[in-house]
Every structure is written in structure tokens, then in C-alpha cells.
Design a protein around this motif. Sequence first.
Motif, PDB file in Angstrom:
ATOM      1  N   VAL A  64       0.829  -1.209   0.000  1.00 50.52           N
ATOM      2  CA  VAL A  64       0.000   0.000   0.000  1.00 50.52           C
ATOM      3  C   VAL A  64       0.866   1.263   0.000  1.00 50.52           C
ATOM      4  O   VAL A  64       2.048   1.226   0.346  1.00 50.52           O
ATOM      5  CB  VAL A  64      -0.963   0.034   1.213  1.00 50.52           C
ATOM      6  CG1 VAL A  64      -1.903  -1.151   1.182  1.00 50.52           C
ATOM      7  CG2 VAL A  64      -0.194   0.093   2.534  1.00 50.52           C
ATOM      8  N   ASN A  65       0.254   2.376  -0.378  1.00 53.53           N
ATOM      9  CA  ASN A  65       0.959   3.662  -0.403  1.00 53.53           C
ATOM     10  C   ASN A  65       0.667   4.506   0.834  1.00 53.53           C
ATOM     11  O   ASN A  65       1.350   5.478   1.103  1.00 53.53           O
ATOM     12  CB  ASN A  65       0.540   4.482  -1.626  1.00 53.53           C
ATOM     13  CG  ASN A  65       0.590   3.679  -2.896  1.00 53.53           C
ATOM     14  OD1 ASN A  65      -0.370   2.970  -3.224  1.00 53.53           O
ATOM     15  ND2 ASN A  65       1.711   3.741  -3.586  1.00 53.53           N
ATOM     16  N   LEU A  66      -0.418   4.135   1.517  1.00 49.22           N
ATOM     17  CA  LEU A  66      -0.841   4.959   2.646  1.00 49.22           C
ATOM     18  C   LEU A  66      -1.575   4.079   3.643  1.00 49.22           C
ATOM     19  O   LEU A  66      -2.358   3.217   3.257  1.00 49.22           O
ATOM     20  CB  LEU A  66      -1.788   6.064   2.137  1.00 49.22           C
ATOM     21  CG  LEU A  66      -2.423   6.988   3.173  1.00 49.22           C
ATOM     22  CD1 LEU A  66      -1.369   7.908   3.797  1.00 49.22           C
ATOM     23  CD2 LEU A  66      -3.529   7.833   2.531  1.00 49.22           C
ATOM     24  N   VAL A  67      -1.285   4.299   4.930  1.00 45.93           N
ATOM     25  CA  VAL A  67      -2.084   3.670   5.981  1.00 45.93           C
ATOM     26  C   VAL A  67      -2.761   4.789   6.774  1.00 45.93           C
ATOM     27  O   VAL A  67      -2.097   5.734   7.207  1.00 45.93           O
ATOM     28  CB  VAL A  67      -1.239   2.803   6.939  1.00 45.93           C
ATOM     29  CG1 VAL A  67      -2.143   2.107   7.960  1.00 45.93           C
ATOM     30  CG2 VAL A  67      -0.422   1.773   6.169  1.00 45.93           C
ATOM     31  N   LEU A  68      -4.072   4.691   6.926  1.00 40.28           N
ATOM     32  CA  LEU A  68      -4.826   5.667   7.717  1.00 40.28           C
ATOM     33  C   LEU A  68      -5.369   4.978   8.962  1.00 40.28           C
ATOM     34  O   LEU A  68      -6.050   3.959   8.866  1.00 40.28           O
ATOM     35  CB  LEU A  68      -6.020   6.205   6.916  1.00 40.28           C
ATOM     36  CG  LEU A  68      -5.774   7.211   5.797  1.00 40.28           C
ATOM     37  CD1 LEU A  68      -7.083   7.506   5.068  1.00 40.28           C
ATOM     38  CD2 LEU A  68      -5.201   8.501   6.354  1.00 40.28           C
ATOM     39  N   LEU A  69      -5.052   5.541  10.131  1.00 43.71           N
ATOM     40  CA  LEU A  69      -5.560   4.997  11.393  1.00 43.71           C
ATOM     41  C   LEU A  69      -6.167   6.136  12.215  1.00 43.71           C
ATOM     42  O   LEU A  69      -5.783   7.297  12.055  1.00 43.71           O
ATOM     43  CB  LEU A  69      -4.430   4.357  12.202  1.00 43.71           C
ATOM     44  CG  LEU A  69      -3.646   3.203  11.570  1.00 43.71           C
ATOM     45  CD1 LEU A  69      -2.515   2.782  12.498  1.00 43.71           C
ATOM     46  CD2 LEU A  69      -4.548   2.005  11.285  1.00 43.71           C
ATOM     47  N   GLY A  70      -7.104   5.790  13.093  1.00 43.34           N
ATOM     48  CA  GLY A  70      -7.588   6.776  14.056  1.00 43.34           C
ATOM     49  C   GLY A  70      -6.466   7.126  15.008  1.00 43.34           C
ATOM     50  O   GLY A  70      -5.588   6.306  15.270  1.00 43.34           O
ATOM     51  N   LYS A  71      -6.462   8.361  15.539  1.00 42.10           N
ATOM     52  CA  LYS A  71      -5.316   8.740  16.384  1.00 42.10           C
ATOM     53  C   LYS A  71      -5.319   7.970  17.701  1.00 42.10           C
ATOM     54  O   LYS A  71      -4.287   7.763  18.296  1.00 42.10           O
ATOM     55  CB  LYS A  71      -5.256  10.244  16.627  1.00 42.10           C
ATOM     56  CG  LYS A  71      -6.184  10.773  17.697  1.00 42.10           C
ATOM     57  CD  LYS A  71      -5.756  12.169  18.155  1.00 42.10           C
ATOM     58  CE  LYS A  71      -6.738  12.707  19.175  1.00 42.10           C
ATOM     59  NZ  LYS A  71      -6.394  14.054  19.630  1.00 42.10           N
ATOM     60  N   GLN A  72      -6.491   7.585  18.177  1.00 42.17           N
ATOM     61  CA  GLN A  72      -6.534   6.750  19.365  1.00 42.17           C
ATOM     62  C   GLN A  72      -7.852   5.996  19.380  1.00 42.17           C
ATOM     63  O   GLN A  72      -8.791   6.374  18.695  1.00 42.17           O
ATOM     64  CB  GLN A  72      -6.365   7.561  20.645  1.00 42.17           C
ATOM     65  CG  GLN A  72      -7.576   8.366  21.086  1.00 42.17           C
ATOM     66  CD  GLN A  72      -7.219   9.356  22.191  1.00 42.17           C
ATOM     67  OE1 GLN A  72      -6.434  10.269  21.999  1.00 42.17           O
ATOM     68  NE2 GLN A  72      -7.821   9.192  23.354  1.00 42.17           N
ATOM     69  N   ALA A  73      -7.898   4.911  20.150  1.00 41.42           N
ATOM     70  CA  ALA A  73      -9.155   4.199  20.340  1.00 41.42           C
ATOM     71  C   ALA A  73      -9.742   4.700  21.651  1.00 41.42           C
ATOM     72  O   ALA A  73      -9.001   4.961  22.602  1.00 41.42           O
ATOM     73  CB  ALA A  73      -8.917   2.704  20.392  1.00 41.42           C
ATOM     74  N   ILE A  74     -11.071   4.821  21.681  1.00 37.74           N
ATOM     75  CA  ILE A  74     -11.689   5.423  22.866  1.00 37.74           C
ATOM     76  C   ILE A  74     -11.821   4.425  24.015  1.00 37.74           C
ATOM     77  O   ILE A  74     -12.358   4.765  25.057  1.00 37.74           O
ATOM     78  CB  ILE A  74     -13.059   6.041  22.545  1.00 37.74           C
ATOM     79  CG1 ILE A  74     -14.021   4.978  21.997  1.00 37.74           C
ATOM     80  CG2 ILE A  74     -12.903   7.196  21.576  1.00 37.74           C
ATOM     81  CD1 ILE A  74     -15.467   5.426  22.019  1.00 37.74           C
ATOM     82  N   ASP A  75     -11.319   3.201  23.853  1.00 39.60           N
ATOM     83  CA  ASP A  75     -11.342   2.273  24.995  1.00 39.60           C
ATOM     84  C   ASP A  75     -10.050   2.388  25.810  1.00 39.60           C
ATOM     85  O   ASP A  75     -10.076   2.831  26.946  1.00 39.60           O
ATOM     86  CB  ASP A  75     -11.638   0.825  24.562  1.00 39.60           C
ATOM     87  CG  ASP A  75     -10.768   0.332  23.419  1.00 39.60           C
ATOM     88  OD1 ASP A  75      -9.832   1.066  23.014  1.00 39.60           O
ATOM     89  OD2 ASP A  75     -11.004  -0.781  22.923  1.00 39.60           O
ATOM     90  N   ASP A  76      -8.909   2.049  25.204  1.00 39.00           N
ATOM     91  CA  ASP A  76      -7.699   2.123  26.026  1.00 39.00           C
ATOM     92  C   ASP A  76      -6.899   3.417  25.841  1.00 39.00           C
ATOM     93  O   ASP A  76      -5.868   3.591  26.491  1.00 39.00           O
ATOM     94  CB  ASP A  76      -6.816   0.878  25.864  1.00 39.00           C
ATOM     95  CG  ASP A  76      -6.550   0.559  24.420  1.00 39.00           C
ATOM     96  OD1 ASP A  76      -6.615   1.493  23.607  1.00 39.00           O
ATOM     97  OD2 ASP A  76      -6.281  -0.604  24.098  1.00 39.00           O
ATOM     98  N   ASP A  77      -7.408   4.347  25.011  1.00 38.30           N
ATOM     99  CA  ASP A  77      -6.823   5.701  24.906  1.00 38.30           C
ATOM    100  C   ASP A  77      -5.307   5.692  24.756  1.00 38.30           C
ATOM    101  O   ASP A  77      -4.619   6.525  25.342  1.00 38.30           O
ATOM    102  CB  ASP A  77      -7.195   6.535  26.154  1.00 38.30           C
ATOM    103  CG  ASP A  77      -8.648   6.997  26.131  1.00 38.30           C
ATOM    104  OD1 ASP A  77      -9.205   7.121  25.033  1.00 38.30           O
ATOM    105  OD2 ASP A  77      -9.209   7.236  27.217  1.00 38.30           O
ATOM    106  N   ASN A  78      -4.782   4.773  23.965  1.00 36.23           N
ATOM    107  CA  ASN A  78      -3.325   4.646  23.897  1.00 36.23           C
ATOM    108  C   ASN A  78      -2.640   5.662  22.988  1.00 36.23           C
ATOM    109  O   ASN A  78      -1.570   6.146  23.299  1.00 36.23           O
ATOM    110  CB  ASN A  78      -2.936   3.230  23.462  1.00 36.23           C
ATOM    111  CG  ASN A  78      -2.599   2.367  24.649  1.00 36.23           C
ATOM    112  OD1 ASN A  78      -1.816   2.760  25.499  1.00 36.23           O
ATOM    113  ND2 ASN A  78      -3.202   1.194  24.744  1.00 36.23           N
ATOM    114  N   ASN A  79      -3.251   5.943  21.843  1.00 36.28           N
ATOM    115  CA  ASN A  79      -2.646   6.882  20.900  1.00 36.28           C
ATOM    116  C   ASN A  79      -1.216   6.468  20.548  1.00 36.28           C
ATOM    117  O   ASN A  79      -0.262   7.206  20.786  1.00 36.28           O
ATOM    118  CB  ASN A  79      -2.684   8.305  21.494  1.00 36.28           C
ATOM    119  CG  ASN A  79      -2.380   9.371  20.461  1.00 36.28           C
ATOM    120  OD1 ASN A  79      -1.710   9.111  19.467  1.00 36.28           O
ATOM    121  ND2 ASN A  79      -2.883  10.568  20.682  1.00 36.28           N
ATOM    122  N   GLN A  80      -1.052   5.261  20.036  1.00 34.30           N
ATOM    123  CA  GLN A  80       0.290   4.741  19.750  1.00 34.30           C
ATOM    124  C   GLN A  80       0.421   3.987  18.436  1.00 34.30           C
ATOM    125  O   GLN A  80       1.497   3.965  17.853  1.00 34.30           O
ATOM    126  CB  GLN A  80       0.703   3.711  20.816  1.00 34.30           C
ATOM    127  CG  GLN A  80       0.682   4.160  22.220  1.00 34.30           C
ATOM    128  CD  GLN A  80       1.161   3.046  23.140  1.00 34.30           C
ATOM    129  OE1 GLN A  80       1.804   2.096  22.726  1.00 34.30           O
ATOM    130  NE2 GLN A  80       0.851   3.177  24.400  1.00 34.30           N
TER     131      GLN A  80
END
Lengths: 314, 249
Positions: B110-126
Motif C-alpha cells: 500500500v501507499n498509505l495507511v490511515l488509522l484513528g489517532k486513538q481508540a476510545i477504549d484504552d486511549d493509547n494513541n500509539q
Amino acid sequence: MRALILAETRNGGIAPAVLNTVTAAAALADEVHVVVASADGKAAAQAASQVTGVHKVLVAEAPHYAHALAENLAALVVELATDYDYILAPADTYGKNILPRAAALLDVALIADICDIASADTFVRPIYAGNALATVQSSDTTKLLTVRATAFEAAAGEGGSAEILSIEAMPEFPGSRFVSEEFTRSERPELTAARIVVSGGRGLRSKEEFAQLDGLADCLNAAIGASRAAVDAGFVPNDYQVGQTGKIVAPDLYIAIGISGAIQHLAGMIDSKVIVAINKDEEAPIFEVADYGIVGDLFKILPELEAALDKLEQ
Amino acid sequence: MKILVGVKRVIDYEVKIRVKTDETGVETSNVKMSMNPFDEIAVEEAIRLKEAGGADEIIVVSMGEAKCQETLRTALAMGADRAIHVTTDAELQPLAVAKGFAALAKREDVNLVLLGKQAIDDDNNQSAQMLAGLLHWPQGTFASKLEFGEGKLTIIREVDGGSETLELDLPAVVSVDLRLNEPRYPTLPNIMRAKKKSLEALSPEDLSIDIAPRLKVIKVTAPPKRKAGIKLETAAELVDRLHNEAKVI
């Protein structure tokens, strides 16, 4: 035990949250080092060397450290990691951007946003917007942590006399380039460090009406914050946002005006010492956490509040 | 351009969570589950890019238990082209998730991976940052605007103090923030169509990744509760209380 803190340079010094991170690091390690990576890091290194509890300051200077790109700084952290048991940074947009990348390169976990230290390898961190606290134990030999600044006292910014040591910069990562930045300029105290925060929500109705908080904030020398709803509605820029995905604040006094108190907003201010809520809806969840509440029309109460504060001043 | 998008199945953002009495975690049985709101924004951004002619294929990926397939179907109904489910009942921590996505990003080229900045369960942002590190790709976190050019991308990021604009060479990993877009709701015909789209199931072993948790969860507890205080009638009364009782002004 040795700890290294990755310190953001700001206005010729270091970011205030570094001081809280020093306190967390000192609870874990008997030797605390700070690394400053910048295009010109001398003033920041000087500031870091004066922080009580810091034993050594490492300075890496290179033009490509000017804008703290994660790719460049994570590589530097990885290079230094072997000498340390702990690597810490504040859990702000700087630390959150850089440390997870470094953790992956080191093949270790990152323990995000710690709000308490249970033991040398066990930490407490909020999950579900602070509606639960997870206690987690790390088995990695090098532990990478981001620290919730409001949960730790700030170390004294003076009194220290750490040795300053120049270290070599790592090569520049070729694929990322800084273009520009736009900082919100304000004469007010910084939101995450202010003693008093006045915060507005959707109840303020418009950008113009949100500006009515200025008077109150002036009276109190307060920082101004906002709920996500107010930011999404365009009343104020994104960096005003207090909450799960915005800034975490814990001032002595938090005044929530026209804010209903969604879970994700409460996550950002629940640890404030005293909370005041002003809202026309007496059922608003914000009143469940407020020490003092007034139910009523905020546009009527705001001028009265300013007048009462002026009177107190006299 | 080929885009990989991550979607996580989490407790719906409107549910008031309950900590289990045995302190092993949060109650998830009989609780409404949804796609992580930040991931919806990532899916939406990929679809808009494809609609504008900037992407050829959108692959959505979820890692976890069997029911993650429902979340993948939602993403397909929004407009993604096909789905991959990395099936496991094991606890997944960010490093394991990043390893899964790294393996798939290479497999799918792939040329691009899009992810949410964090999940609202464990709030890791990693996960996005870790993934970018594992792939040695440029990273653009907390995106509030994306613009694509020839082999590169311009991103506006939300940072403390304001915003920052970066230019990244593709391939790159981007984590999306709240104000990037407003995700669409899947329409009924698209929900029906999504049932026929390809959904491939893989195991962590198929990807040769180590998903062992690095952190042991000792306990999960409820935070100390704040008590509701008192209601006052006037601003003058409030100022008096703040000055004389709370002593904060």
C-alpha cells in the motif's frame, strides 16, 4: 537505575510539563538525565540543567532537530536507549508523537499517560476517558513512559546544577519535511499550567459571544479553555479543547460555562481542585461533578460575576 | 494509490462503562459495540480520496475476535472495497497491532495507511506511530487536513499550541483527528452490497507476527468519584464562596 527525559524546547527554554516529568522520573531512578534536541539547544539545556533533580543534560544540535519531527527524534532516543532503564516524556502532542515510534523501533511497549507509579515496573493509567484506571506491569528491560503532567508535582525550575554534555546528532530522516506552523498567540497563562481556567461550551452560541469569556478571564488572570462542541462549532481554535482528546488540565479553579459535561470533556478536567458550573439546564451532567453550580442564563450571570469579582478586588 | 485503513471494535462512545467487580477489566457483555469514532473518520477520508479520483483501492483491516467482522462490514458499507480480519481472541496491545498492520502493509504493497489517532477504549494513541516506526515510513499524526500531490502528501496536524504543516513522502502512515471530516452513515443499499464484498480471514501466524502482550494488566478499577456540590442562586454568592470557603480566588 537511570532515567532519560526527552524535553521539548519552547520559547528558548523547556516545556513546563518537563518539570512534572522530572518528578515522575525521580520516583523511579536515582539518576535523571534530560536530552534536548534542537537546532540551537543551548538556552534550553541551560534551563534543564537548573531543574532540581536533574543530574545530567545531553544536548544534540542539528538543523533537522528544529521542528521536532518524530522520525528524527525517535532515532535519537533509540540511539541513547541502551544506557537507560526508563525513558520518559510528557504525555502531550510532543511526547505522544515521538515515544511510541521509538518504542516500536526498540521492540518494547509504551506505557501511555501514566498518572501514578505503583512500583518500579507497575504503573497506573486512565482508560475509557478516565472512567477506569488500569494498573499495568511491564516486563521490558527498557521502559518507555509518557507522563500525565497534572498527576505529578512540578520539580523546581531552579536550584539544580547539572552537567551539560554535547552529543552527536543522528542523520536526518529523508521522507518528512516541516512546512509551517501556526501558533495561537495569547497573553494569557498556558492552559495546562494555569491556576484558574475559564472554559466555554456550546452554550456560548457563537464565536462573538464566546469572546465574552475574555472579561471574566481577565478578572481572574485565567486561561481560556473550551469543550469539543465549542471547538467543532468553530468558536475557538482546536488548541483550546479540554478533554479526552484535547488537553488535560487540573487547575485550582475550573469554571465551566455553558458546558453540559460530556464524558469526554470531564476526562480532561475532573482532577481540578474546585469546579464551578454555570448552565441553564439543571440536569446537565456537569453539575454532578461541580462543587458550586448556578442554574441560569449565562449571558445574564457572566456580567454579574465580573461585577462581583470587581467588587471583591476593591 | 492503495490505502490500508484500520478499524477497531470498541464499546460505543455513548455507553457509560462499568468496571467489573473482580477488577479484571470493563464489562463488555450485553454492551453496544461500534467502530471506534476516530477510525470512522479514517475510513471516510479514504473514501473521499477515492471518490475524488485519488485512490484505486481501500482495504479495511481489523484485528481481534470474530465479531470484528461486523465492524469491517460497516466499513465496507461506508465504501471500502475489501476487508481483512486478523482473527484472534488474545489480548492485543498497540505493538502487536502495529506488527499486524506492518505485515499487511507490506503484503498489500500500500501507499498509505490511515488509522484513528486513538481508540476510545484504552486511549493509547500509539499504533500509528509504532507502525510508521516499524516500516521506517514518514508519520503524520493528529491530522486535521490532508492534501495529496505526486508521490507526497501535505498534512496539517493538531498540536498543543496550534497547528503544524508537514510534507511527507509516500508511502506514509497518518493518524486522523476529530476535525478531519464528518463520517457518513452507510445507506441500506450499501449495507446490502457490503455483504457481497470480500472479507479475508487471517491468523497472526499467517502473518508471522508475535502478538504476545508486553504489559500485564494487574487490575482495572473505578476512579475515585467526585461528589456533586451545592447549587447557588447568584454570582455574588458564588464569588463569596470561592473567596471565603474554597479560598481559590
